[in-house]
Write a protein that holds these residues in place. Structure first.
Motif, PDB file in Angstrom:
ATOM      1  N   ASP A  47       2.878  73.150 123.484  1.00  0.00           N
ATOM      2  CA  ASP A  47       2.694  74.392 122.729  1.00  0.00           C
ATOM      3  C   ASP A  47       1.686  75.296 123.434  1.00  0.00           C
ATOM      4  O   ASP A  47       1.128  74.931 124.472  1.00  0.00           O
ATOM      5  N   ILE A  48       1.434  76.443 122.856  1.00  0.00           N
ATOM      6  CA  ILE A  48       0.568  77.441 123.471  1.00  0.00           C
ATOM      7  C   ILE A  48      -0.870  76.926 123.600  1.00  0.00           C
ATOM      8  O   ILE A  48      -1.575  77.291 124.547  1.00  0.00           O
ATOM      9  N   GLY A 103       4.023  85.373 123.426  1.00  0.00           N
ATOM     10  CA  GLY A 103       4.910  84.214 123.535  1.00  0.00           C
ATOM     11  C   GLY A 103       5.864  84.257 124.705  1.00  0.00           C
ATOM     12  O   GLY A 103       6.673  83.352 124.872  1.00  0.00           O
ATOM     13  N   GLN A 104       5.780  85.301 125.510  1.00  0.00           N
ATOM     14  CA  GLN A 104       6.636  85.390 126.695  1.00  0.00           C
ATOM     15  C   GLN A 104       6.077  84.479 127.783  1.00  0.00           C
ATOM     16  O   GLN A 104       5.022  83.868 127.636  1.00  0.00           O
ATOM     17  N   GLU A 105       6.757  84.419 128.885  1.00  0.00           N
ATOM     18  CA  GLU A 105       6.298  83.608 130.002  1.00  0.00           C
ATOM     19  C   GLU A 105       5.009  84.181 130.573  1.00  0.00           C
ATOM     20  O   GLU A 105       4.784  85.393 130.542  1.00  0.00           O
ATOM     21  N   GLU A 120       6.736  78.878 131.928  1.00  0.00           N
ATOM     22  CA  GLU A 120       8.012  79.363 131.417  1.00  0.00           C
ATOM     23  C   GLU A 120       8.175  78.925 129.970  1.00  0.00           C
ATOM     24  O   GLU A 120       8.057  77.747 129.655  1.00  0.00           O
ATOM     25  N   ALA A 121       8.452  79.892 129.112  1.00  0.00           N
ATOM     26  CA  ALA A 121       8.660  79.599 127.693  1.00  0.00           C
ATOM     27  C   ALA A 121      10.082  79.089 127.502  1.00  0.00           C
ATOM     28  O   ALA A 121      11.051  79.737 127.898  1.00  0.00           O
ATOM     29  N   GLU A 122      10.189  77.907 126.912  1.00  0.00           N
ATOM     30  CA  GLU A 122      11.484  77.352 126.556  1.00  0.00           C
ATOM     31  C   GLU A 122      11.584  77.316 125.040  1.00  0.00           C
ATOM     32  O   GLU A 122      10.662  77.731 124.344  1.00  0.00           O
ATOM     33  N   TYR A 126       6.793  74.667 126.861  1.00  0.00           N
ATOM     34  CA  TYR A 126       6.575  75.477 128.064  1.00  0.00           C
ATOM     35  C   TYR A 126       6.702  74.567 129.276  1.00  0.00           C
ATOM     36  O   TYR A 126       6.381  73.377 129.207  1.00  0.00           O
TER      37      TYR A 126
END
Length: 133
Positions: A47-48, A103-105, A120-122, A126
């Motif tokens: 997560d972030i 929340g973008q890459e 990279e956000a999946e 990530y």
């Protein structure tokens, strides 16, 4: 739009000198994602919060690069150009920059491609790829 939103999240005032032109940004985007594929040393992060902790560690251990110019891709870079700032400016404002990216890459790299950091956000996590640092 980008200038105002970036200021709202980071408190950092941007001028035209902080932007690559859109053509450079498109070329840089292609180069970076080719490097991500080439190095293929990805690490999944849940997560972030994990991204932020990992990024803090990377930034802290690479302070020798503080004066290096880096580019940051963002969701409007095709129109406005990628952001160009120093490694230390990114490090000083990175939590606000992450909020700005919504929340973008997170893609930060030296224009020549010598080093880069890509989260990279999946859908559910990530993927982190780092090269040259």
């Amino acid at each position: 739009m980008v200038i105002n939103k970036f200021f709202d999240y980071t408190g950092m005032s941007l001028t035209d000198e902080y932007f690559l032109n859109p053509e450079e940004s498109i070329t840089a985007r292609t180069m970076v994602y080719n490097l991500v594929k080439k190095y293929c040393n990805t690490k999944p992060l849940k997560d972030i919060r994990e991204v932020i902790n990992d990024l803090k560690s990377i930034l802290g251990s690479n302070q020798h690069m503080n004066n290096k110019k880096v580019a940051l891709l963002h969701y409007h870079d095709v129109e406005s150009g990628a952001l160009s700032l120093t490694f230390s400016e990114f490090a000083a404002h990175f939590e606000g920059i992450i909020e700005f990216l919504s929340g973008q890459e997170i893609v930060l790299f030296q224009i020549e491609g010598d080093f880069g950091i890509c989260f990279e956000a999946e859908e559910y996590n990530y993927l982190r790829t780092v090269w040259g640092i």
